[in-house]
Design a protein around this motif. Structure first.
Motif, PDB file in Angstrom:
ATOM      1  N   CYS A 128       1.832   1.771 -29.264  1.00  0.00           N
ATOM      2  CA  CYS A 128       1.327   3.140 -29.402  1.00  0.00           C
ATOM      3  C   CYS A 128       1.668   3.668 -30.790  1.00  0.00           C
ATOM      4  O   CYS A 128       2.610   3.199 -31.429  1.00  0.00           O
ATOM      5  N   CYS A 142       2.167  10.416 -27.687  1.00  0.00           N
ATOM      6  CA  CYS A 142       1.245   9.297 -27.871  1.00  0.00           C
ATOM      7  C   CYS A 142      -0.133   9.815 -28.264  1.00  0.00           C
ATOM      8  O   CYS A 142      -0.709  10.652 -27.575  1.00  0.00           O
ATOM      9  N   HIS A 225       7.537   3.509 -26.037  1.00  0.00           N
ATOM     10  CA  HIS A 225       6.081   3.480 -25.862  1.00  0.00           C
ATOM     11  C   HIS A 225       5.700   3.864 -24.425  1.00  0.00           C
ATOM     12  O   HIS A 225       4.770   4.639 -24.206  1.00  0.00           O
TER      13      HIS A 225
END
Length: 345
Positions: A128, A142, A225
């Motif tokens: 990400c 994100c 992530h």
């Protein structure tokens, strides 16, 4: 006059008393899965430690001399001759070439998961890119996610619209602009698609290592992530290059992905703007390099296996102290899951 010294059959440390050697073997977890010097067979806790042994500021001189002639600086293997080393190292060093490949792939136009092109891959890499939220822009959100297969094909790529307002696009490193996010996939939708893909029809509680349909997930710093995706995944199925003991620093801290790529793959990443596809490809290459190591067969590869529980039990102390260095070493088991086991049917 000094008494007889007891030497560890793995790392070659010496102890004044056999009981001290036995205690060392209890906690060292030497095994066939440890990085090992191809010259003197010394076991090292990590490739960082092995590198220091071969070419560090205070290397073992004999090993350094041979390595300088016949050693691969990427995988640290010892070859038979300088010519064999040259041929091997040309194959061992990856060329980058990802910028042109990213342009051809059209990463910005693949917001759906492609289940067909990869023939239901068993192993995938995820990365990400985060923008900043909160009053000072330090909260990771994100804003872009990419998933690739072992052949470096893109399975899924999309910009993501976070649930919180973006206060810093971090454009210098992410390359992300407001127009990329305006009509992007909502986080919850991206999360659902990724979870369905990773689990592949299995409920999370049912996922087990080396069995079932769920996919092995590769990445670097996957905790962060998955956190920013607000996604949980089975630890059994995660292969994190930031947390894998052989790839960590001698001090047991994580090495950066940039360092690992330069040291073990032989090219530079994160030059200018960072792309999640580049990180996916790099982590997958590192994973495959670790997975493809040829280790001896170990009946019970983990020290946590029930078969190994009593190997160094205190009630065996007198028996252990009567054993040779090699016998003690043969009792040891790894305390981490070696990725070479992923290649075992």
């Amino acid at each position: 006059m000094h008494g007889c010294r007891n030497k560890c059959g793995g790392c070659y440390r010496q102890f004044n008393k056999k009981e001290h050697l036995v205690e060392h073997m209890r906690t060292s977890y030497h095994s066939v899965h440890e990085p090992t010097c191809g010259i003197c067979n010394k076991h090292c806790r990590s490739f960082d430690s092995l590198r220091e042994h071969l070419i560090g500021p205070l290397p073992k001189q004999e090993c350094k001399n041979i390595f300088s002639i016949c050693g691969c600086r990427f995988c640290l293997t010892i070859l038979e001759s300088p010519n064999a080393r040259r041929i091997h190292q040309e194959r061992c060093q990856f060329s980058n070439g990802l910028t042109a490949r990213m342009a051809v792939l059209g990463l910005r136009d693949n917001p759906t998961i492609d289940y067909t092109s990869s023939r239901s891959p068993r192993v995938v890499a995820l990365s990400c890119k985060m923008v900043g939220g909160g009053s000072d822009g330090s909260l990771d959100l994100c804003a872009r996610v990419c998933i690739t297969d072992e052949s470096e094909n893109v399975i899924f790529h999309t910009y993501v619209k976070p649930t919180l307002p973006i206060t810093n696009y971090r454009y210098e490193t992410t390359g992300i602009r407001p127009e990329n996010i305006r009509d992007a996939m909502p986080l919850k939708q991206a999360q659902r698609k990724i979870k369905e893909f990773l689990c592949y029809g299995e409920p999370m509680w049912k996922i087990r290592p080396r069995s079932g349909k769920a996919r092995i997930l590769v990445g670097h710093g996957l905790d962060s992530h998955l956190d920013c995706l607000q996604l949980e995944y089975s630890s059994f199925m995660i292969r994190d290059t930031a947390e894998y003991p052989p790839l960590m620093k001698t001090s047991k801290l994580s090495n950066s992905l940039k360092y690992l790529t330069q040291a073990y793959l032989g090219y530079d990443i994160h030059v200018g703007m960072q792309d999640p596809y580049e990180d996916c490809v790099t982590t997958m290459r590192l994973y495959k390099r670790m997975r493809n190591q040829k280790h001896k067969t170990d009946a019970y590869p983990l020290a946590s296996d029930t078969h190994n529980t009593n190997n160094y039990a205190s009630w065996r102390q007198s028996e252990l102290e009567s054993m040779s260095e090699d016998e003690l070493l043969n009792l040891s088991g790894s305390d981490y899951y070696c990725w070479c086991l992923d290649s075992v049917p």
